[in-house]
Scaffold this motif. Structure first.
Motif, PDB file in Angstrom:
ATOM      1  N   GLN A  79       1.250  -1.302   0.331  1.00 25.74           N
ATOM      2  CA  GLN A  79       0.573  -0.136  -0.445  1.00 25.74           C
ATOM      3  C   GLN A  79       0.805   1.168  -0.200  1.00 25.74           C
ATOM      4  O   GLN A  79       0.571   2.128  -0.781  1.00 25.74           O
ATOM      5  N   VAL A  80       1.638   1.353   1.144  1.00 31.42           N
ATOM      6  CA  VAL A  80       2.672   2.373   1.059  1.00 31.42           C
ATOM      7  C   VAL A  80       3.765   2.521  -0.389  1.00 31.42           C
ATOM      8  O   VAL A  80       3.442   3.944  -1.116  1.00 31.42           O
ATOM      9  N   ILE A  81       3.557   1.614  -0.913  1.00 33.29           N
ATOM     10  CA  ILE A  81       4.240   1.664  -2.418  1.00 33.29           C
ATOM     11  C   ILE A  81       3.531   1.924  -3.874  1.00 33.29           C
ATOM     12  O   ILE A  81       4.074   3.616  -4.576  1.00 33.29           O
ATOM     13  N   ALA A  82       2.523   1.559  -3.176  1.00 34.25           N
ATOM     14  CA  ALA A  82       1.632   2.035  -4.198  1.00 34.25           C
ATOM     15  C   ALA A  82       0.897   3.712  -4.095  1.00 34.25           C
ATOM     16  O   ALA A  82       1.510   4.470  -5.174  1.00 34.25           O
ATOM     17  N   MET A  83       0.969   4.111  -2.465  1.00 32.97           N
ATOM     18  CA  MET A  83       0.688   6.159  -2.572  1.00 32.97           C
ATOM     19  C   MET A  83       2.400   6.646  -2.714  1.00 32.97           C
ATOM     20  O   MET A  83       2.159   7.208  -3.866  1.00 32.97           O
ATOM     21  N   VAL A  84       3.215   6.243  -3.014  1.00 37.77           N
ATOM     22  CA  VAL A  84       4.750   6.421  -3.075  1.00 37.77           C
ATOM     23  C   VAL A  84       4.851   6.763  -4.977  1.00 37.77           C
ATOM     24  O   VAL A  84       4.769   7.962  -5.149  1.00 37.77           O
ATOM     25  N   LYS A  85       4.300   5.568  -5.140  1.00 39.46           N
ATOM     26  CA  LYS A  85       4.378   5.162  -6.996  1.00 39.46           C
ATOM     27  C   LYS A  85       3.178   7.010  -7.286  1.00 39.46           C
ATOM     28  O   LYS A  85       3.791   7.361  -8.694  1.00 39.46           O
ATOM     29  N   LYS A  86       1.479   6.210  -6.801  1.00 37.09           N
ATOM     30  CA  LYS A  86       1.380   7.406  -7.786  1.00 37.09           C
ATOM     31  C   LYS A  86       1.515   9.147  -6.811  1.00 37.09           C
ATOM     32  O   LYS A  86       1.534   9.808  -7.991  1.00 37.09           O
TER      33      LYS A  86
END
Length: 70
Positions: free
Chosen positions: A31-38
């Motif tokens: 979830q954190v990786i997805a937020m950072v990528k976004k």
């Protein structure tokens, strides 16, 4: 499973608790990786500290602090 746990010197309860903990950890990390990528798509040159400030509210719900983010 009992024999395997006995060989490893662990309880079944400990084994399954550890397995669930790892799974939960990985879910939060994804979830954190997805937020950072976004956020990086919108602002690719954004630094780590500013990124943390922007995502702070969302990270608090996941119980991820500044040190875990870095």
């Amino acid at each position: 499973m009992v024999a395997t746990c006995a060989l490893l010197g662990e309880n079944r309860q400990v084994y399954y608790r550890k397995k669930r903990s790892i799974k939960d950890h990985q879910a939060v990390a994804q979830q954190v990786i997805a937020m950072v990528k976004k956020e990086r798509i919108r602002q690719p040159r954004l630094g780590g500290r500013k990124l943390y400030v922007r995502l702070k509210q969302q990270l608090q719900t996941l119980k991820v602090g500044r040190d875990k983010l870095f």
